[in-house]
Design a protein around this motif. Structure first.
Motif, PDB file in Angstrom:
ATOM      1  N   ASN A 253     -17.991 -11.262  47.102  1.00 24.23           N
ATOM      2  CA  ASN A 253     -17.927  -9.909  47.649  1.00 24.23           C
ATOM      3  C   ASN A 253     -16.704  -9.705  48.531  1.00 24.23           C
TER       4      ASN A 253
ATOM      5  N   ARG B  12     -21.924  -5.652  55.281  1.00 27.26           N
ATOM      6  CA  ARG B  12     -20.857  -4.853  54.685  1.00 27.26           C
ATOM      7  C   ARG B  12     -19.719  -4.660  55.684  1.00 27.26           C
TER       8      ARG B  12
ATOM      9  N   ARG C 138     -15.951 -13.995  51.218  1.00 24.74           N
ATOM     10  CA  ARG C 138     -15.157 -14.544  50.114  1.00 24.74           C
ATOM     11  C   ARG C 138     -14.185 -15.622  50.569  1.00 24.74           C
TER      12      ARG C 138
ATOM     13  N   HIS D  55     -26.991 -11.454  48.542  1.00 23.98           N
ATOM     14  CA  HIS D  55     -26.712 -10.086  48.986  1.00 23.98           C
ATOM     15  C   HIS D  55     -27.940  -9.254  48.661  1.00 23.98           C
TER      16      HIS D  55
END
Length: 823
Positions: free
Chosen positions: A44, A113, A215, A360
């Motif tokens: 992500n 997020r 990531r 997630h």
């Protein structure tokens, strides 16, 4: 499950180790102040941060109940760096989300997020509020008011009943002190200084673990955490856990429970703490009991938890016969312990609990959030080793545990007095949600379904739509309406990735498949016992007979077994003429035994081994999962059973069709009617296919199964196009497509209309049922107005004996007849 892996070096020279949960590898490092740092790499672009503390309800007392939740709220009250509410606003500004929740064993904060260029800032703010809260009076009181509103909204009957159970099982422990007064804990009335002291005692690095999912490489992630948190003071020593009290054996009668409308009796056992040697065995026992309750003749519920200091295993039933239901359930367990098939299924389900979690997902269910909270609780290996420990349980130890628990009896028994109140559905959404939850806990399935259905017709945000769909699906599952449960779970899954939903869907699909294929009695009526032989000799006779019968089936059908069929034994349920069955899920031949004697005839052996042969070539479970609707399920079962019956009939020269007709007089039980359809009509269908197209036509029917019972009753109609759907008004719920089977049964039940059943069913083109304003309706579309009029006249003529009545309030249509169920 992979074991803990080798260590590696990370930035700054500190040692970090790695461990795996399924395919996900976590990197872990301990900072000098005691904080546990974890990193998990993903693909992500945005990062997720989860910070967990080893503080929750188990650190409270009867005078401070709710203080852990209040302290969680205080974390949003501001520091010198970030004024009140600034933390949340900053994260929302770049599209992220921040929140927290408190449980009895931990408190968890999440920031999800997060853009990578904002990650260091967020970590700096988390480190700041971990030790630097200002506790300004105005901001504190604001958070206290928010907490009071939250508590007023989550004071459910289910939580009240759980707290009652905890008070009985955990006297003197914080788990047992959570009963609310007038719906509230003590937290809304606690002073600022009391909460501040609790914060200083529990909020510090030594009590904290943090995980970042991003990531970037794990070494860089761990370096970020070290930079933000390593300079913080370690804080006081970890709080000592409360001692777990000894097991009690108490019985409490007639406890009032607000909102509970029917009497409810609960048997309670205490599950040992997570570090106890038999902790996993108790969890598996709970899984087994839950699965067994799905098939119990009496309606019972089972739930088991796994809190750190111990939890509860609860079995309950509702209604005036609640105690008798529980006694019957437990007695049945003592007589018929778990089979190998049941055990394998429970082990599979339980061991996958953590493996199915996503990285997630919703914070309440995500794998990183689960891992980090056990790390904060100083049980870092619980998640990575869970599956391995469940699968390594000794079976005899588990059976001994079950026998001991059942013989010694429950640690506690509570009888909740139902109010007996008869309530009508309210109009306001909040009151309607409370009504649904109360009805669900009271075992009143129809009321709960109607309330959830009405809620789902209103304007809802995404979260509540998912909750109500899942809740209604659970009620349908408890009521054993598997098609409706599957529809709700599938609809919820389309809207959300909640990890709790797929297991519910799989369970409903499995139970539906089992209900169609699992237990098959001996249709030939042949006996299996041999009084002059010893039990061991009878078992050996069965094993010797299997290869002989298998060879006969192969020669008769022209197909070979791809693999030998495994055999397992299970205790013979009392009152059932049950020789055994083939389990298409485990690929095993299940043989019933009574007094250690197999209850298996040669006729059953032919029948069930042939199901194994079908399964190896056509995958029966897959066929059932693909059959949409109850009518298609019945048609498929008739196809499967019909071919097996042809094998029995021809190999044993047994004319089953001589017993497959419907008699003209006397009552016909639903199970008998169903059996005559599956075995009799199914056999005729297969015979028709074989006569007109040979075995290739039969094989083609398995490749493209009939989708309606009309095709089974009328083989010349196979294959038919999809049946026409009938229109229902918007307020209609629980719509079910019905077929020729249902119509034949409708007119077969009363003796007075039985002779007309076949002709009337043949004249119906389409039919379906639905609920409108809590009333069940049935629409029948006939081929002609004359057919409709003949059916209507017969129903009106036999009104006293007929279970449905013509709905004369509906507008007249030439070919449509609407019925409503009598009450």
């Amino acid at each position: 499950m992979k074991a803990l892996l080798a260590c590696l070096l990370v930035a700054g020279g500190a040692l970090a180790d790695t461990f795996s949960v399924g395919e996900h590898v976590f990197h872990r490092q301990s900072l000098k102040n005691g904080l546990i740092a974890l990193a998990l790499q993903s693909t992500n672009e945005l990062a997720d941060v989860y910070l967990a503390l080893d503080v929750g309800g188990r650190h409270e007392s009867i005078d401070t109940a709710g203080i852990a939740h209040m302290t969680e709220h205080a974390m949003f009250a501001g520091t010198a760096k970030a004024p009140p509410q600034a933390f949340e606003k900053r994260i929302r500004a770049f599209g992220g989300r921040a929140n927290a929740f408190t449980r009895e064993d931990y408190t968890l904060f999440y920031d999800i997020r997060i853009p990578m260029d904002q990650l260091d800032l967020i970590l700096d703010l988390e480190a700041d509020r971990l030790v630097n809260l200002r506790f300004e009076e105005k901001a504190f009181r604001f958070e206290q008011s928010r907490l009071k509103i939250e508590e007023a909204g989550d004071d459910s009957i289910a939580e009240h009943l759980q707290k009652r159970a905890d008070a009985l099982l955990f006297p003197g422990h914080p788990y047992g002190t959570g009963l609310r007064e007038n719906g509230f804990t003590k937290a809304p009335g606690l002073g600022l200084e009391t909460v501040q002291a609790f914060y200083k005692q529990h909020y510090h690095p030594r009590n904290t673990a943090i995980v970042i999912v991003s990531r970037e490489t794990p070494d860089r992630t761990l370096a970020r955490i070290e930079k933000a948190f390593d300079s913080l003071p370690a804080g006081p020593g970890r709080a000592t856990s409360h001692a777990v009290p000894g097991a009690s054996s108490l019985r409490i009668k007639e406890v009032p429970a607000k909102g509970l409308r029917r009497k409810r009796v609960e048997y309670l056992w205490r599950i040992p703490p997570v570090e106890a040697p038999d902790h996993h065995a108790w969890l598996l026992l709970g899984e087994l009991l839950g699965n067994r309750s799905r098939h119990a003749s009496q309606s019972v519920n089972v739930i088991a938890g796994n809190r750190l200091d111990g939890d509860s295993l609860r079995i309950w039933a509702t209604g005036e016969q609640a105690e008798e239901k529980l006694e019957s359930f437990v007695k049945e367990l003592s007589k018929h312990p778990f089979s190998t098939v049941e055990l394998d299924q429970a082990i599979q389900d339980l061991s996958d609990d953590f493996l199915q979690l996503k990285i997630h997902s919703r914070p309440y269910f995500s794998l990183p959030a689960t891992v980090v909270r056990y790390a904060a609780n100083k049980h870092p290996t619980y998640v990575p080793e869970f599956s391995k420990k469940v699968r390594s349980l000794e079976i005899e130890k588990l059976r001994k545990l079950m026998r001991t628990a059942l013989v010694d009896g429950a640690n506690g028994i509570i009888t909740f007095a139902g109010s007996g109140e008869v309530r009508t559905l309210p109009d306001q959404p909040r009151a309607l949600a409370d009504f649904a939850a109360d009805a669900q806990e009271s075992g009143q399935h129809a009321d709960a379904i109607e309330a959830y259905s009405r809620l789902l017709k209103g304007k809802l945000n995404a979260m509540y739509r998912i909750i109500y769909l899942a809740s209604r699906g659970q009620v349908y599952l408890d009521a054993r309406d598997y098609d409706a449960a599957i529809a709700d779970f599938e609809a919820a899954i389309k809207r959300s990735d909640y990890p709790a939903l797929p297991p519910l869907l799989e369970e409903a699909q499995r139970l539906k498949a089992e209900s169609m294929t699992r237990r098959v009695t001996d249709p030939t009526g042949l006996t299996a016992t041999h009084p002059t032989k010893k039990p061991g000799e009878l078992k050996q006779d069965l094993f010797n007979l299997i290869p002989i019968v298998s060879a006969e089936l192969e020669a008769w059908r022209g197909r070979t077994f791809k693999t030998p069929v495994a055999v397992t034994f299970t205790n013979h349920p009392p009152g059932e003429k049950l020789g055994g069955w083939y389990n298409s899920e485990t690929k095993q031949l299940v043989v019933s035994i009574q007094d250690d004697r197999p209850q298996f005839s040669k006729g059953v052996l032919y029948h069930e081994l042939f199901h194994a042969l079908q399964d190896q070539h056509f995958d029966l479970l897959k066929l059932h999962r693909e059959a949409m609707g109850q009518d298609a399920q019945r048609a498929l079962t008739a196809l499967i059973e019909g071919e097996a019956m042809l094998a029995v009939s021809e190999l044993m020269e047994y004319n089953f069709l001589a017993h497959a007709g419907i008699r003209d007089t006397g009552p016909i039980p639903p199970a008998t009617f169903e059996k005559k359809f599956h075995y009799g009509a199914g056999l005729r269908f297969i015979m028709h296919l074989k006569e007109h197209g040979g075995w290739p036509a039969v094989a083609e029917a398995f490749q493209h199964p009939p989708r309606s019972t009309r095709e089974i009753y009328e083989p010349t109609q196979y294959p038919m196009p999809p049946i026409q759907d009938l229109d229902w008004p918007r307020e209609a719920t629980n719509i079910i497509q019905t077929g020729m089977y249902d119509i034949r049964w409708l007119f077969t039940r009363p003796v007075e209309t039985r002779k007309s059943a076949i002709a009337i069913a043949a004249s119906v083109l389409a039919s379906s049922q639905a609920t409108i304003n809590r009333e069940r309706r049935w629409k029948l579309m006939f081929q002609s107005p004359g057919d409709r009029q003949r059916a209507k006249a017969l129903i009106l003529e036999q009104d006293k004996s007929f279970p449905w009545q013509v709905d004369l309030s509906t507008p007249h249509q030439a070919r449509l007849l609407v019925l409503k169920e009598k009450r």
